[in-house]
Design a protein around this motif. Structure first.
Motif, PDB file in Angstrom:
ATOM      1  N   ARG A  74     -26.291  47.477 109.570  1.00 31.82           N
ATOM      2  CA  ARG A  74     -25.109  46.620 109.612  1.00 31.82           C
ATOM      3  C   ARG A  74     -25.001  45.827 108.321  1.00 31.82           C
ATOM      4  O   ARG A  74     -25.954  45.710 107.555  1.00 31.82           O
ATOM      5  N   GLY A  75     -23.822  45.257 108.117  1.00 34.88           N
ATOM      6  CA  GLY A  75     -23.602  44.290 107.063  1.00 34.88           C
ATOM      7  C   GLY A  75     -23.276  42.956 107.701  1.00 34.88           C
ATOM      8  O   GLY A  75     -22.749  42.902 108.817  1.00 34.88           O
ATOM      9  N   GLU A  76     -23.588  41.870 107.019  1.00 39.57           N
ATOM     10  CA  GLU A  76     -23.292  40.552 107.545  1.00 39.57           C
ATOM     11  C   GLU A  76     -22.601  39.689 106.493  1.00 39.57           C
ATOM     12  O   GLU A  76     -23.086  39.564 105.363  1.00 39.57           O
ATOM     13  N   PHE A  77     -21.461  39.142 106.880  1.00 40.56           N
ATOM     14  CA  PHE A  77     -20.769  38.127 106.096  1.00 40.56           C
ATOM     15  C   PHE A  77     -20.936  36.799 106.825  1.00 40.56           C
ATOM     16  O   PHE A  77     -21.347  36.757 107.983  1.00 40.56           O
ATOM     17  N   GLY A  88     -16.054  36.216 101.427  1.00 38.92           N
ATOM     18  CA  GLY A  88     -16.210  37.572 100.929  1.00 38.92           C
ATOM     19  C   GLY A  88     -17.031  37.707  99.671  1.00 38.92           C
ATOM     20  O   GLY A  88     -17.200  38.823  99.159  1.00 38.92           O
ATOM     21  N   LYS A  89     -17.573  36.585  99.175  1.00 39.65           N
ATOM     22  CA  LYS A  89     -18.400  36.655  97.958  1.00 39.65           C
ATOM     23  C   LYS A  89     -19.821  37.124  98.247  1.00 39.65           C
ATOM     24  O   LYS A  89     -20.516  37.570  97.349  1.00 39.65           O
ATOM     25  N   TYR A  90     -20.242  37.003  99.491  1.00 40.96           N
ATOM     26  CA  TYR A  90     -21.630  37.264  99.836  1.00 40.96           C
ATOM     27  C   TYR A  90     -21.724  38.290 100.951  1.00 40.96           C
ATOM     28  O   TYR A  90     -21.043  38.181 101.973  1.00 40.96           O
ATOM     29  N   LEU A 107     -36.222  47.133 104.506  1.00 44.17           N
ATOM     30  CA  LEU A 107     -35.264  47.235 103.404  1.00 44.17           C
ATOM     31  C   LEU A 107     -34.054  46.374 103.699  1.00 44.17           C
ATOM     32  O   LEU A 107     -33.426  46.509 104.747  1.00 44.17           O
ATOM     33  N   LYS A 108     -33.740  45.471 102.770  1.00 45.40           N
ATOM     34  CA  LYS A 108     -32.540  44.651 102.858  1.00 45.40           C
ATOM     35  C   LYS A 108     -31.888  44.622 101.486  1.00 45.40           C
ATOM     36  O   LYS A 108     -32.558  44.762 100.460  1.00 45.40           O
ATOM     37  N   MET A 109     -30.579  44.429 101.478  1.00 46.05           N
ATOM     38  CA  MET A 109     -29.849  44.296 100.229  1.00 46.05           C
ATOM     39  C   MET A 109     -28.927  43.096 100.323  1.00 46.05           C
ATOM     40  O   MET A 109     -28.349  42.827 101.387  1.00 46.05           O
ATOM     41  N   HIS A 110     -28.788  42.400  99.210  1.00 44.56           N
ATOM     42  CA  HIS A 110     -27.933  41.215  99.161  1.00 44.56           C
ATOM     43  C   HIS A 110     -27.019  41.343  97.954  1.00 44.56           C
ATOM     44  O   HIS A 110     -27.486  41.446  96.821  1.00 44.56           O
TER      45      HIS A 110
END
Length: 318
Positions: A222-225, A234-236, A250-253
């Motif tokens: 999933r993605g999280e805002f 929406g910047k992050y 594994l995580k991506m930011h």
């Protein structure tokens, strides 16, 4: 840093350390970046024998797994990219304000710095560990209720006088487990979780790239805002990946690149410059990567993966 520059820096930070909101800062940008290092460190005087163990536990909620969520939440979305700071004891510590006297000591512990523009990484001398906060003296206890002092043995858990476990801190305020759980609950209410690439692109202020390569057993989850009263920020964007293998993570930011989202980090492990598809990047301990490309700040955080796999994941973003 030359003496005259240090004096200018000290005056600038001293003028700004009491600002209620750093958006009111009118001093030089380079001073602001260090100003935001740490309210948690301001005026602190630590003991020595147990400092690494105590700080490692108290900071466990804010370790630099590069997750950045605590920074976004604490700042009320006005500066969610609070400088991902700079103090590694047994990991990293995210802080917000620092006094000039400590800033000078902090700079003295930098072994090398890698500047990527809106990302700056420091390799710190792990042998020079920051001291324990004077404000906490007499307020921290071990599991048996004994006061933690400079002569204490290393402890595995920290408690307050009421027997409540301490798991975090905010400035000089010690945060108990129950208080942190409430903060986490409030933070969870701000999360907007999305599963599809279409939704990611809908909210993000940038083109979202996903890895075409993932190690065996990994899959996009999933993605999280995060949202405020003004709506979704929406910047992050945080991306999470599931794994079939225990001990692998594994995580991506991702961040839209501008002055607000720029960040600075420090690490007590190995820090080295690398290339990601020809772009300058910084790698830490062969498992974390940071770089900027096409107006986006990328951060990959892994556990249990080797260096080659981490680089391959990063280079496969499309």
């Amino acid at each position: 840093m030359k003496k005259d520059n240090m004096q200018k820096f000290a005056k600038a930070v001293d003028d700004g350390v009491h600002l209620k909101n750093t958006s009111d800062w009118i001093g030089p940008e380079e001073s602001l970046e260090l100003l935001e290092l740490g309210r948690a460190l301001a005026g602190q005087d630590y003991s020595k024998a147990h400092k690494a163990a105590v700080l490692a536990k108290v900071q466990s909620r804010t370790q630099l797994k590069q997750e950045a969520k605590p920074m976004k939440i604490q700042t009320g979305w006005k500066r969610p990219a609070m400088i991902v700071a700079s103090l590694l004891v047994a990991g990293a510590l995210s802080v917000s304000f620092v006094k000039p006297s400590y800033a000078q000591d902090l700079l003295g512990r930098v072994l090398q710095s890698i500047n990527l523009g809106n990302i700056i990484a420091h390799e710190m001398d792990a042998a020079q560990i920051p001291d324990f906060p004077k404000e906490w003296e007499g307020k921290l206890f071990d599991k048996e209720g004994n006061v933690i002092t400079s002569d204490s043995e290393k402890v595995s858990e920290i408690y307050n006088a009421a027997g409540e476990q301490i798991v975090n801190f905010d400035g000089d305020k010690l945060i108990t487990k129950s208080e942190q759980e409430q903060r986490d609950k409030e933070a969870a209410e701000r999360i907007v979780a999305v599963k599809s690439r279409e939704e990611l692109d809908k909210y993000a202020m940038f083109k979202v790239k996903l890895p075409e390569y993932l190690p065996e057993g990994f899959a996009f989850d999933r993605g999280e805002f995060y949202k405020s009263e003004e709506g979704v920020n929406g910047k992050y964007l945080d991306l999470f990946f599931s794994s079939e293998h225990e001990g692998q993570d594994l995580k991506m930011h991702f961040r839209y690149s501008d002055k607000e989202t720029a960040y600075e980090m420090s690490f007590s492990g190995k820090v080295e410059p690398v290339k990601i598809n020809g772009v300058d990047a910084v790698m830490m301990d062969d498992r974390n990567l940071d770089w900027e490309a096409d107006g986006v700040l990328y951060n990959i955080v892994t556990h249990g993966l080797d260096r080659a796999e981490v680089l391959k994941i990063a280079e496969s973003l499309r």
